[in-house]
Structure formats: C-alpha cells, structure tokens
Design a protein around this motif. Sequence first.
Motif, PDB file in Angstrom:
ATOM      1  N   SER A  20      99.587 120.848  21.723  1.00 41.53           N
ATOM      2  CA  SER A  20     100.496 121.874  21.589  1.00 41.53           C
ATOM      3  C   SER A  20     100.731 122.038  19.928  1.00 41.53           C
ATOM      4  O   SER A  20     100.622 123.349  19.763  1.00 41.53           O
ATOM      5  N   LEU A  21     100.550 121.135  19.271  1.00 46.15           N
ATOM      6  CA  LEU A  21     100.625 121.292  17.699  1.00 46.15           C
ATOM      7  C   LEU A  21      99.427 122.166  17.405  1.00 46.15           C
ATOM      8  O   LEU A  21      99.551 122.957  16.528  1.00 46.15           O
ATOM      9  N   LEU A  22      98.375 121.723  17.727  1.00 47.37           N
ATOM     10  CA  LEU A  22      97.078 122.326  17.522  1.00 47.37           C
ATOM     11  C   LEU A  22      97.078 123.995  17.826  1.00 47.37           C
ATOM     12  O   LEU A  22      96.694 124.705  17.197  1.00 47.37           O
ATOM     13  N   GLY A  23      97.626 123.975  18.941  1.00 48.80           N
ATOM     14  CA  GLY A  23      97.820 125.355  19.626  1.00 48.80           C
ATOM     15  C   GLY A  23      98.598 126.528  18.709  1.00 48.80           C
ATOM     16  O   GLY A  23      98.161 127.508  18.443  1.00 48.80           O
ATOM     17  N   GLY A  24      99.762 125.710  18.179  1.00 45.95           N
ATOM     18  CA  GLY A  24     100.725 126.491  17.378  1.00 45.95           C
ATOM     19  C   GLY A  24      99.873 126.740  15.950  1.00 45.95           C
ATOM     20  O   GLY A  24      99.989 127.841  15.556  1.00 45.95           O
ATOM     21  N   GLY A  56     109.565 128.265  11.779  1.00 42.30           N
ATOM     22  CA  GLY A  56     109.934 127.039  11.850  1.00 42.30           C
ATOM     23  C   GLY A  56     110.442 126.416  13.069  1.00 42.30           C
ATOM     24  O   GLY A  56     110.454 125.079  13.098  1.00 42.30           O
ATOM     25  N   THR A  57     110.972 127.407  14.078  1.00 39.20           N
ATOM     26  CA  THR A  57     111.618 127.016  15.315  1.00 39.20           C
ATOM     27  C   THR A  57     110.853 125.739  16.133  1.00 39.20           C
ATOM     28  O   THR A  57     111.016 125.112  16.535  1.00 39.20           O
ATOM     29  N   PHE A  58     109.470 126.413  16.113  1.00 40.74           N
ATOM     30  CA  PHE A  58     108.441 125.733  17.024  1.00 40.74           C
ATOM     31  C   PHE A  58     108.184 124.432  16.234  1.00 40.74           C
ATOM     32  O   PHE A  58     108.195 123.373  16.866  1.00 40.74           O
ATOM     33  N   TRP A  59     108.077 124.419  14.850  1.00 35.63           N
ATOM     34  CA  TRP A  59     107.672 123.139  14.283  1.00 35.63           C
ATOM     35  C   TRP A  59     108.819 122.107  14.411  1.00 35.63           C
ATOM     36  O   TRP A  59     108.560 120.977  14.329  1.00 35.63           O
ATOM     37  N   MET A  60     110.019 122.545  14.197  1.00 31.83           N
ATOM     38  CA  MET A  60     111.285 121.689  14.236  1.00 31.83           C
ATOM     39  C   MET A  60     111.304 121.073  15.435  1.00 31.83           C
ATOM     40  O   MET A  60     112.100 120.076  15.859  1.00 31.83           O
ATOM     41  N   LEU A  61     110.772 121.814  16.746  1.00 26.64           N
ATOM     42  CA  LEU A  61     110.809 121.003  18.141  1.00 26.64           C
ATOM     43  C   LEU A  61     109.570 120.076  18.276  1.00 26.64           C
ATOM     44  O   LEU A  61     109.583 118.945  18.593  1.00 26.64           O
ATOM     45  N   ILE A  62     108.451 120.472  17.839  1.00 23.20           N
ATOM     46  CA  ILE A  62     107.159 119.683  18.185  1.00 23.20           C
ATOM     47  C   ILE A  62     107.100 118.444  17.317  1.00 23.20           C
ATOM     48  O   ILE A  62     106.629 117.495  17.789  1.00 23.20           O
ATOM     49  N   HIS A  63     107.306 118.550  15.934  1.00 20.28           N
ATOM     50  CA  HIS A  63     107.321 117.323  15.133  1.00 20.28           C
ATOM     51  C   HIS A  63     108.250 116.091  15.550  1.00 20.28           C
ATOM     52  O   HIS A  63     107.569 114.871  15.804  1.00 20.28           O
ATOM     53  N   PRO A  64     109.371 116.513  15.841  1.00 20.77           N
ATOM     54  CA  PRO A  64     110.297 115.133  16.457  1.00 20.77           C
ATOM     55  C   PRO A  64     109.641 114.610  17.887  1.00 20.77           C
ATOM     56  O   PRO A  64     109.678 113.494  17.955  1.00 20.77           O
TER      57      PRO A  64
END
Length: 178
Positions: A20-24, A56-64
């Motif tokens: 998911s991170l790589l897709g984003g 940033g919304t996506f990244w603030m969800l995927i990283h935690p």
Amino acid sequence: MTRSKLGTYSLFILIIFFGSLLGGAAYEHLVFFPRYLSDLPNSTALVNGKYGLNIGTFWMLIHPLLILTIITTLALNWKIKARRNRILITLAVYFSIIVVTQIYFLPELGAFRHSAESSVSPAEWLARGRRWLALSWLRAVVMFIATFPLLNALTVPVNDQLTHTAKLPGNFETVTTS
C-alpha cells in the motif's frame, strides 16, 4: 492458533501494508508530483486553498499502521532467527527512510507549498522540484527493494526453527515446540 501461524499472518499483513505504501508512492510520483512541481509557484493551487489536495492524509494513516505492524510482526517472529533478521533489515531501511524524509523531503514539500510567498525565482523552484522528485524516486526504489527481505522471510520454515530442548531435573529430557 500457534505463535508461528500468527507470525506468518502478521508477515502477510505487513507485506500488504508495504504494498500500500509503495502504491501510494508510485501514484504520487507518476501522477501528482510531476504536475505539481512543474510550475512552482503557480502550481501551488494544487495543495493550497479551499480545494487543495492534502496528500499527507494517506501518509499519516499508513505510517502508524506500518510501524505497529512491523513491531508486531517482529515480536511474533522473534524466535525464528532467519525471519527476525530479514524483518530487522526491512525495519532498519524503513526507519532510515523516515529519518531522511523528516530531514529533507518534508521540509522541501513545505517550502514548495509556500513558494508563492518567497522571492525565489521560478527557475530555481523548477530545479529544486526536479532534484526533489529524482531523489524521491530513489527513496521509493530503496523502499521497494526493502520489501524483498519480507517476501523472503515467508520462505523460512517455522516448525524446525521453533523446536527447543528443555532439561528436567535428573537425567530426563523433553522436547517441546511452541
């Protein structure tokens, strides 16, 4: 359910989150950033104002989620040395990328967002944007490569690795698996 099965399931979930991170990252680098960084400061309308995109919304969800999952996966696979080492490799790369992101990539994104308020020339913004995008592609490739140890960890047999011998008082020995 055994600890080894939980470890395997958590490894699958971790790989899905990394995907998911790589897709984003791929989406942003192929669709969003080339357009956004091509005409700073004029293109800041993409991220500012009432209808600006908040990437940033996506990244603030995927990283935690990723951090929680990688720690859980590491804990559940700790007794399996080969898996543990592979997960630790990915963890070290991931945290290195987070540090580099905090030091360089996020501050530059903030500068890009406020480029309309600066006295920097559009030519300089273009050069900075191109440099940022090239380095960010490198960052994404490193993250992609960092998923290979996780995929390889799935090939590690778990049953043999979890067997240990416990000594009982006297001359008795018992073998247990967890």
